[in-house]
Motif scaffolding. Structure first.
Motif, PDB file in Angstrom:
ATOM      1  N   CYS A 206       0.831  -1.211   0.000  1.00 32.43           N
ATOM      2  CA  CYS A 206       0.000   0.000   0.000  1.00 32.43           C
ATOM      3  C   CYS A 206       0.860   1.254   0.000  1.00 32.43           C
ATOM      4  N   GLY A 207       0.228   2.380  -0.275  1.00 33.90           N
ATOM      5  CA  GLY A 207       0.942   3.645  -0.260  1.00 33.90           C
ATOM      6  C   GLY A 207      -0.021   4.810  -0.331  1.00 33.90           C
ATOM      7  N   GLY A 208       0.542   6.019  -0.361  1.00 36.19           N
ATOM      8  CA  GLY A 208      -0.284   7.214  -0.472  1.00 36.19           C
ATOM      9  C   GLY A 208      -0.963   7.579   0.831  1.00 36.19           C
ATOM     10  N   ALA A 209      -2.001   8.405   0.713  1.00 33.64           N
ATOM     11  CA  ALA A 209      -2.743   8.875   1.891  1.00 33.64           C
ATOM     12  C   ALA A 209      -3.669   7.781   2.419  1.00 33.64           C
ATOM     13  N   PHE A 210      -3.963   7.871   3.719  1.00 39.28           N
ATOM     14  CA  PHE A 210      -4.876   6.913   4.338  1.00 39.28           C
ATOM     15  C   PHE A 210      -6.277   7.521   4.376  1.00 39.28           C
ATOM     16  N   ASP A 211      -7.226   6.830   3.763  1.00 41.91           N
ATOM     17  CA  ASP A 211      -8.627   7.271   3.753  1.00 41.91           C
ATOM     18  C   ASP A 211      -9.306   6.670   4.978  1.00 41.91           C
ATOM     19  N   ARG A 212      -9.520   7.479   6.003  1.00 40.37           N
ATOM     20  CA  ARG A 212     -10.085   6.962   7.254  1.00 40.37           C
ATOM     21  C   ARG A 212     -11.528   6.510   7.089  1.00 40.37           C
ATOM     22  N   ARG A 213     -12.233   7.119   6.169  1.00 37.59           N
ATOM     23  CA  ARG A 213     -13.618   6.703   5.942  1.00 37.59           C
ATOM     24  C   ARG A 213     -13.674   5.314   5.305  1.00 37.59           C
ATOM     25  N   ALA A 214     -12.790   5.085   4.344  1.00 38.81           N
ATOM     26  CA  ALA A 214     -12.765   3.783   3.661  1.00 38.81           C
ATOM     27  C   ALA A 214     -11.897   2.759   4.382  1.00 38.81           C
ATOM     28  N   HIS A 215     -11.137   3.214   5.403  1.00 38.76           N
ATOM     29  CA  HIS A 215     -10.201   2.354   6.133  1.00 38.76           C
ATOM     30  C   HIS A 215      -9.231   1.681   5.178  1.00 38.76           C
ATOM     31  N   SER A 216      -8.673   2.478   4.289  1.00 39.72           N
ATOM     32  CA  SER A 216      -7.773   1.933   3.287  1.00 39.72           C
ATOM     33  C   SER A 216      -6.826   3.015   2.782  1.00 39.72           C
ATOM     34  N   TYR A 217      -5.609   2.610   2.421  1.00 40.50           N
ATOM     35  CA  TYR A 217      -4.707   3.536   1.743  1.00 40.50           C
ATOM     36  C   TYR A 217      -5.194   3.729   0.317  1.00 40.50           C
ATOM     37  N   GLU A 218      -4.935   4.897  -0.235  1.00 41.58           N
ATOM     38  CA  GLU A 218      -5.480   5.234  -1.550  1.00 41.58           C
ATOM     39  C   GLU A 218      -4.650   4.695  -2.716  1.00 41.58           C
ATOM     40  N   ASP A 219      -3.363   4.429  -2.469  1.00 43.09           N
ATOM     41  CA  ASP A 219      -2.475   4.045  -3.567  1.00 43.09           C
ATOM     42  C   ASP A 219      -1.810   2.700  -3.329  1.00 43.09           C
ATOM     43  N   ASN A 220      -1.059   2.275  -4.329  1.00 44.22           N
ATOM     44  CA  ASN A 220      -0.182   1.121  -4.225  1.00 44.22           C
ATOM     45  C   ASN A 220       1.228   1.533  -4.628  1.00 44.22           C
ATOM     46  N   THR A 221       2.205   0.909  -3.994  1.00 38.90           N
ATOM     47  CA  THR A 221       3.593   0.991  -4.440  1.00 38.90           C
ATOM     48  C   THR A 221       3.929  -0.338  -5.086  1.00 38.90           C
ATOM     49  N   ILE A 222       4.435  -0.297  -6.308  1.00 38.37           N
ATOM     50  CA  ILE A 222       4.742  -1.516  -7.062  1.00 38.37           C
ATOM     51  C   ILE A 222       6.179  -1.449  -7.556  1.00 38.37           C
ATOM     52  N   VAL A 223       6.953  -2.471  -7.255  1.00 36.12           N
ATOM     53  CA  VAL A 223       8.338  -2.570  -7.710  1.00 36.12           C
ATOM     54  C   VAL A 223       8.413  -3.614  -8.818  1.00 36.12           C
ATOM     55  N   TYR A 224       9.026  -3.246  -9.936  1.00 36.31           N
ATOM     56  CA  TYR A 224       9.216  -4.153 -11.072  1.00 36.31           C
ATOM     57  C   TYR A 224      10.702  -4.500 -11.168  1.00 36.31           C
ATOM     58  N   ALA A 225      11.014  -5.789 -11.333  1.00 34.20           N
ATOM     59  CA  ALA A 225      12.408  -6.203 -11.385  1.00 34.20           C
ATOM     60  C   ALA A 225      12.600  -7.369 -12.360  1.00 34.20           C
ATOM     61  N   HIS A 226      13.850  -7.595 -12.762  1.00 35.64           N
ATOM     62  CA  HIS A 226      14.175  -8.731 -13.641  1.00 35.64           C
ATOM     63  C   HIS A 226      15.253  -9.584 -12.982  1.00 35.64           C
ATOM     64  N   LEU A 227      15.276 -10.877 -13.331  1.00 35.42           N
ATOM     65  CA  LEU A 227      16.294 -11.785 -12.801  1.00 35.42           C
ATOM     66  C   LEU A 227      17.645 -11.429 -13.427  1.00 35.42           C
ATOM     67  N   ALA A 228      18.633 -11.168 -12.586  1.00 36.69           N
ATOM     68  CA  ALA A 228      19.951 -10.762 -13.081  1.00 36.69           C
ATOM     69  C   ALA A 228      21.033 -11.796 -12.809  1.00 36.69           C
ATOM     70  N   ALA A 229      20.901 -12.555 -11.724  1.00 35.41           N
ATOM     71  CA  ALA A 229      21.964 -13.482 -11.372  1.00 35.41           C
ATOM     72  C   ALA A 229      21.419 -14.658 -10.576  1.00 35.41           C
ATOM     73  N   PRO A 230      21.243 -15.819 -11.199  1.00 34.98           N
ATOM     74  CA  PRO A 230      20.868 -17.010 -10.429  1.00 34.98           C
ATOM     75  C   PRO A 230      22.085 -17.520  -9.658  1.00 34.98           C
ATOM     76  N   TYR A 231      21.881 -17.866  -8.398  1.00 35.57           N
ATOM     77  CA  TYR A 231      22.976 -18.388  -7.587  1.00 35.57           C
ATOM     78  C   TYR A 231      22.596 -19.764  -7.072  1.00 35.57           C
ATOM     79  N   TYR A 232      23.500 -20.726  -7.304  1.00 32.22           N
ATOM     80  CA  TYR A 232      23.319 -22.091  -6.792  1.00 32.22           C
ATOM     81  C   TYR A 232      24.497 -22.406  -5.878  1.00 32.22           C
ATOM     82  N   PRO A 233      24.246 -22.853  -4.647  1.00 32.81           N
ATOM     83  CA  PRO A 233      25.343 -23.156  -3.734  1.00 32.81           C
ATOM     84  C   PRO A 233      26.261 -24.215  -4.323  1.00 32.81           C
ATOM     85  N   GLY A 234      27.537 -24.003  -4.183  1.00 28.90           N
ATOM     86  CA  GLY A 234      28.502 -24.949  -4.734  1.00 28.90           C
ATOM     87  C   GLY A 234      28.763 -24.728  -6.202  1.00 28.90           C
ATOM     88  N   GLY A 235      28.228 -23.636  -6.751  1.00 29.91           N
ATOM     89  CA  GLY A 235      28.475 -23.338  -8.160  1.00 29.91           C
ATOM     90  C   GLY A 235      27.326 -23.711  -9.041  1.00 29.91           C
TER      91      GLY A 235
END
Length: 235
Positions: A206-235
């Motif tokens: 959630c994000g943004g202002a809090f709407d007390r009447r609706a009991h909810s935040y007005e916005d969303n925070t969304i992070v977009y990412a891509h896989l850059a480095a797969p790691y496997y223990p032992g190589g």
């Protein structure tokens, strides 16, 4: 906390129905394979009242998986399947366990618990983090008593790492492409649950202002990412 969900295409077994996703988050510590992780939440019918002047404490250990020799800007090939168990975001001190989230009776992503506040959740009917497609992790912003696991998600920047520890002790290392702040009424479901040709990740709270009447935040925070480095223990 999030907005209405849509199918993620062929990469998602089932997609949540058209309903508001609610999230919030907290940070806790946990040891993992060279990396530490814990994690996420999901959706609820309403957000808690924000707590004034609550100091955010993080017990997450510093550092993470050392990957200085890995070209993190490059999109990596998909990893083999393995259940995600923890999420770690070094730049904002998140180290949290991951629970699996399914669908509730109404067809929306099921609610995560508010307690413990550090709990985050992975939408299990979507792609596994590290495999092809848009994997989705959600977490609460706060609870009625203080901040939760994704309290600082809005501070994530392009180029930051998100590390997802998996059950086979492998680590899917993602790099953030962008951070979006959007009204819940215009939740970008098609982007969040997109059918991608590469391994991607979305973090939502959630994000943004809090709407007390609706009991909810007005916005969303969304992070977009891509896989850059797969790691496997032992190589």
């Amino acid at each position: 906390m999030a907005g209405p969900a849509e199918p993620a295409g062929s990469t998602a077994g089932r997609a949540p129905g058209q309903r508001t996703i609610v999230l919030v988050a907290t940070v806790v510590s946990l040891a993992g394979v060279l990396l530490i992780g814990l994690g996420l939440s999901g959706i609820v019918g309403g957000d808690p009242e924000p707590v004034a002047s609550v100091r955010h404490e993080s017990t997450a250990p510093a550092g993470g998986l050392p990957l200085t020799d890995v070209p993190l800007s490059k999109v990596a090939e998909p990893m083999r399947a393995a259940r995600p168990t923890a999420v770690y975001i070094p730049s904002i001190g998140v180290a949290a366990p991951l629970m699996e989230l399914g669908l509730d009776a109404g067809g929306a992503i099921e609610n995560p618990p508010f307690d413990p506040p550090n709990q985050a959740g992975w939408y299990r009917y979507g792609p596994v983090p590290g495999q092809r497609g848009a994997a989705v992790i959600t977490g609460h912003l706060d609870t009625r008593t203080g901040p939760a696991v994704f309290a600082r998600l809005k501070n994530v920047k392009r180029g930051d790492q998100v590390q997802v520890v998996r059950a086979d002790r492998s680590v899917a290392v993602f790099v953030v492409d962008k951070v979006e702040h959007t009204p819940k009424r215009r939740f970008p479901a098609k982007k969040v649950y997109a059918s991608l040709s590469y391994p991607g990740l979305r973090l939502v709270t959630c994000g943004g202002a809090f709407d007390r009447r609706a009991h909810s935040y007005e916005d969303n925070t969304i992070v977009y990412a891509h896989l850059a480095a797969p790691y496997y223990p032992g190589g």
